[in-house]
Design an enzyme around this catalytic site. Structure first.
Site, short mmCIF file in Angstrom:
data_model
loop_
_atom_site.label_atom_id
_atom_site.label_comp_id
_atom_site.label_asym_id
_atom_site.label_seq_id
_atom_site.Cartn_x
_atom_site.Cartn_y
_atom_site.Cartn_z
N MET A 1 0.84 -1.20 0.00
CA MET A 1 0.00 0.00 0.00
C MET A 1 0.87 1.25 0.00
O MET A 1 2.09 1.18 0.08
CB MET A 1 -0.93 0.00 1.22
CG MET A 1 -2.03 -1.05 1.16
SD MET A 1 -3.28 -0.80 2.45
CE MET A 1 -2.30 -1.12 3.90
N CYS A 2 0.22 2.39 -0.06
CA CYS A 2 0.90 3.68 -0.09
C CYS A 2 1.35 4.07 1.32
O CYS A 2 1.09 3.38 2.29
CB CYS A 2 -0.05 4.74 -0.63
SG CYS A 2 -0.85 4.29 -2.18
N GLN A 3 2.04 5.20 1.41
CA GLN A 3 2.40 5.74 2.72
C GLN A 3 2.06 7.23 2.76
O GLN A 3 2.07 7.93 1.73
CB GLN A 3 3.88 5.52 3.03
CG GLN A 3 4.20 4.07 3.31
CD GLN A 3 5.45 3.90 4.15
OE1 GLN A 3 5.96 4.82 4.77
NE2 GLN A 3 5.96 2.66 4.18
N ILE A 78 3.40 8.87 -0.92
CA ILE A 78 4.13 8.06 -1.89
C ILE A 78 3.25 6.86 -2.22
O ILE A 78 2.67 6.24 -1.35
CB ILE A 78 5.51 7.63 -1.37
CG1 ILE A 78 5.45 7.01 0.03
CG2 ILE A 78 6.47 8.82 -1.39
CD1 ILE A 78 6.78 6.48 0.53
N ASN A 108 -4.29 6.05 2.21
CA ASN A 108 -3.52 4.81 2.15
C ASN A 108 -4.49 3.65 2.38
O ASN A 108 -5.19 3.62 3.40
CB ASN A 108 -2.43 4.84 3.22
CG ASN A 108 -1.85 3.47 3.52
OD1 ASN A 108 -1.97 2.54 2.73
ND2 ASN A 108 -1.22 3.34 4.67
#
Length: 266
Positions: A1-3, A78, A108
């Site tokens: 996953m994203c951060q 990100i 996220n």
């Protein structure tokens, strides 16, 4: 996953120390390589920098680091793509106008079944579930409150609206209108509140900073992130389903949360 990365403070502050450690996770120390974005609030305006290239190697991210913009509220992201192509329109953070203010949102996780009615004023530009969820939040707030409500009313309404969305997936997010910042945790979200007496911080890539060289006694700076960025500070882990409302570096409202609110839906 994203951060996710957020900063809320009571004086305009440079986020470069945190951002440089954060962007290393976009291709150097981690695999979040499907784009990066960062938004800085300045008065009523917002500077947004986005690139669909990895944050660790993006020339635009280099520019942000060199620019050293100071702001009361910053949101960065990100991306590790789970929904939507890797392109600029799917890169966080997203921005919408509400009650004459810029609202910025980054997410996220993945949420299922998010649809936006064609008659809705707020329409997604890209194809992510994140932007669609943000449009749903903005639309419901506008419908409930034709004119701007109090901060407590906003917080309570966002908790109610997003708790419903979170039933259908993982919904960690950071949201700000430039005056305050709201963070919600589904799985992982941490924060640290820095204030006097300031000391040193050792980033996870072993870069050290002495905050005493850059702060005064009245300064308060809160950093929110998916995973702690420093080794020697006491980070608070938000509970699953928890919300925190930050303003001027302080916590104004908080809902602690309990067990993971998405276990039966993911």
């Amino acid at each position: 996953m994203c951060q996710l990365l957020g900063m809320n403070c009571n004086t305009p502050t440079d986020i470069t120390f945190s951002f440089d450690g954060f962007r290393r996770r976009a291709g150097l120390t981690d695999h979040h390589t499907d784009g990066f974005g960062i938004a800085f609030f300045e008065g009523k305006g917002v500077r947004i920098f986005r690139d669909n290239r990895p944050g660790a190697s993006s020339p635009m991210a280099d520019l942000v680091s060199q620019y050293r913009i100071k702001s009361f509220n910053v949101i960065a992201h990100i991306r590790k793509a789970t929904r939507g192509d890797v392109n600029l329109e799917n890169t966080h953070p997203f921005i919408r106008e509400l009650w004459g203010e810029n609202w910025v949102f980054a997410h996220n996780g993945t949420v299922e079944g998010i649809t936006v009615c064609e008659s809705n004023h707020y329409q997604p530009i890209g194809t992510t579930d994140s932007e669609a969820a943000f449009c749903c939040i903005a639309a419901q707030l506008k419908e409930r409150f034709p004119s701007k409500p109090t901060e407590k009313q906003i917080f309570d309404a966002i908790v109610e609206i997003t708790s419903e969305i979170a039933k259908y997936g993982v919904f960690n997010f950071i949201l700000s209108n430039g005056h305050w910042m709201i963070a919600r945790c589904s799985t992982n979200l941490y924060y640290v509140c820095r204030k006097a007496p300031f000391g040193t911080a050792l980033r996870d890539d072993d870069v050290m900073i002495d905050f005493r060289q850059y702060t005064c006694e009245r300064d308060k700076v809160t950093i929110i992130t998916t995973q702690p960025l420093t080794k020697n500070e006491q980070w608070t882990k938000m509970k699953n389903g928890g919300y925190v409302f930050f303003k001027e570096g302080d916590i104004l409202y908080e809902i602690e949360g309990t067990l993971p609110d998405n276990l039966n839906h993911v």
